[in-house]
Scaffold this motif. Structure first.
Motif: not given
Length: 445
Positions: A46-59
């Motif tokens: 869960g933490s790595h998936v969210l970290a990846e999203w947050a870095w790839d798609y700023p928001g």
């Protein structure tokens, strides 16, 4: 799959170490429910998936856990939390030298990344209020089977807030709890993606002594299939309680109460693997006279589960806090094993506490029968979801196995409130069942 190895490179490096079931599924989906046993790697994923999203798609993004404390301590700052997934920790963030993280305000629950992303942190116990008013691109919902207010935290807060694409997705993690409405909804919804992970699949990354303790506690039990294998726990043959009874009479509010009692099942040890001290708060209100019940009883309301693993001083303070916070008139605890110690512990914390020692003259199952009968008749209501308690009620059949700490504490509290003559109540119940069977056989039922 250790988080320190996965984060030495960029935020995508974890995928090289993830097991196949830890990789986000392909295709078009809105919710991915990663369910499984303890230590299976759910939090890490869960933490790595969210970290990846947050870095790839700023928001804007969200992290929602059972409580704010668990979100902060486990999902953000924990060994498998999002700071670790972003290759840093609190100390480095505080120094301002983290590669991806600009700041972390642990008081406000606000994590900001250097690409402009903001991650809001909240607890389901307060309805996930930090999620409201934001346009989230994605979120991580952790341990959803332990959420106390899923109808608010999920339906009104998180699910509504996640609406900005890409990715417009939620990764939900946790050990499945069959009686929990959100878990049930996700499991039965064909539109949601479900993945199973097991404790056994991740033993190479777990402390051997911890795994041994889990196996010793749960192996061969129904709870073991849930806690280690990630199975949905069904009703267990021989258990006195059925989940449908609890679900049918679950409430979110209670009427004015005439009595409130705290039941305590003390545990002397606070060591890892020891049972918790069961602390259950239960109230009573007069029956309103409506509806057809086999017998007329007052109604009873399970208000709070304050159980914990702690030293005697720790659980004594927790019990007194519950007693005072709920304005209870009595703490009741078993005296067969250290009754004087229990009273001394409580009075050391609060000398004026009202205490009653009770003696177990019969086995756990026998003394629980009248209480289970009250549940079957619809006279006991859970105020929200009490996952650990409900698991124990619906799986314990006596004999060897995990100590039913919450089970015992509940039985002591409800016995004090409802059962003035245990054999008499049980006889009345059995007589009523026999009368109804006879009436049905005679064509009158």
């Amino acid at each position: 799959m250790r988080q320190s190895d996965a984060t030495l490179g960029d935020v995508h490096a974890w995928r090289a170490l993830a097991r196949p079931e830890q990789t986000p599924p392909e295709g078009d989906w809105a919710v991915w429910y990663l369910r499984g046993g303890r230590g299976g790697g759910k939090t890490w994923t869960g933490s790595h998936v969210l970290a990846e999203w947050a870095w790839d798609y700023p928001g804007e993004y969200g992290i929602l856990a059972p409580t704010y404390a668990s979100a902060r301590d486990t999902c953000v700052e924990g060994a498998s939390g999002i700071l670790a997934a972003l290759g840093t920790d609190r100390a480095e963030v505080d120094r301002g030298t983290a590669r991806y993280v600009e700041s972390w305000n642990r008081s406000l629950g606000e994590l900001r990344l250097r690409n402009g992303s903001a991650i809001w942190v909240s607890g389901a116990d307060v309805g996930g209020r930090r999620m409201q008013g934001h346009n989230l691109r994605g979120a991580w919902a952790d341990e959803i089977g332990l959420w106390r207010r899923p109808e608010v935290a999920w339906d009104q807060s998180l699910r509504y807030a996640v609406r900005m694409a890409p990715p417009a997705r939620i990764v939900a993690t946790g050990t499945p709890k069959r009686g929990h409405p959100l878990v049930r909804a996700l499991i039965t919804d064909p539109a949601e993606v479900k993945t199973l992970v097991r404790t056994l699949d991740n033993v190479a990354n777990l402390d051997a002594a911890t795994v041994d303790a889990w196996v010793a506690q749960y192996a061969g039990t129904a709870l073991g299939r849930q806690e280690l294998e990630g199975e949905m726990l069904e009703d267990v043959p021989g258990a006195l309680w059925q989940r449908r009874w609890i679900d049918a009479d679950r409430l979110l509010e209670h009427p004015d109460l005439v009595r409130v009692v705290v039941g305590v099942d003390p545990e002397a040890s606070s060591a890892e693997g020891a049972a918790e001290t069961g602390i259950l708060v239960v109230g009573a209100a007069p029956h309103d006279g409506h509806g057809a019940k086999p017998m007329r009883h007052d109604h009873y309301y399970v208000l709070e589960d304050a159980s914990l693993r702690a030293t005697p001083d720790g659980w004594g303070r927790a019990a007194v806090t519950a007693y005072k916070g709920r304005r209870a008139d009595l703490i009741v605890a078993e005296a067969n094993n250290g009754g004087e110690m229990v009273e001394h512990t409580l009075r050391t914390v609060e000398s004026s506490v009202s205490f009653k020692a009770v003696h177990a003259s019969r086995g756990k199952v026998a003394r629980a029968e009248p209480i289970a009968a009250l549940y079957e008749q619809g006279c006991v209501h859970h105020l929200g979801v009490f996952t650990e308690l409900e698991d124990q009620l619906c799986s314990y059949v006596g004999g060897d196995g995990p100590s039913p700490d919450r089970y015992d504490a509940l039985v002591w509290a409800l016995t004090e409130l409802a059962v003035k003559d245990e054999p008499g109540l049980l006889t009345m119940y059995r007589d009523e069942v026999a009368r109804r069977v006879a009436a049905k056989a005679a064509g009158r039922g």
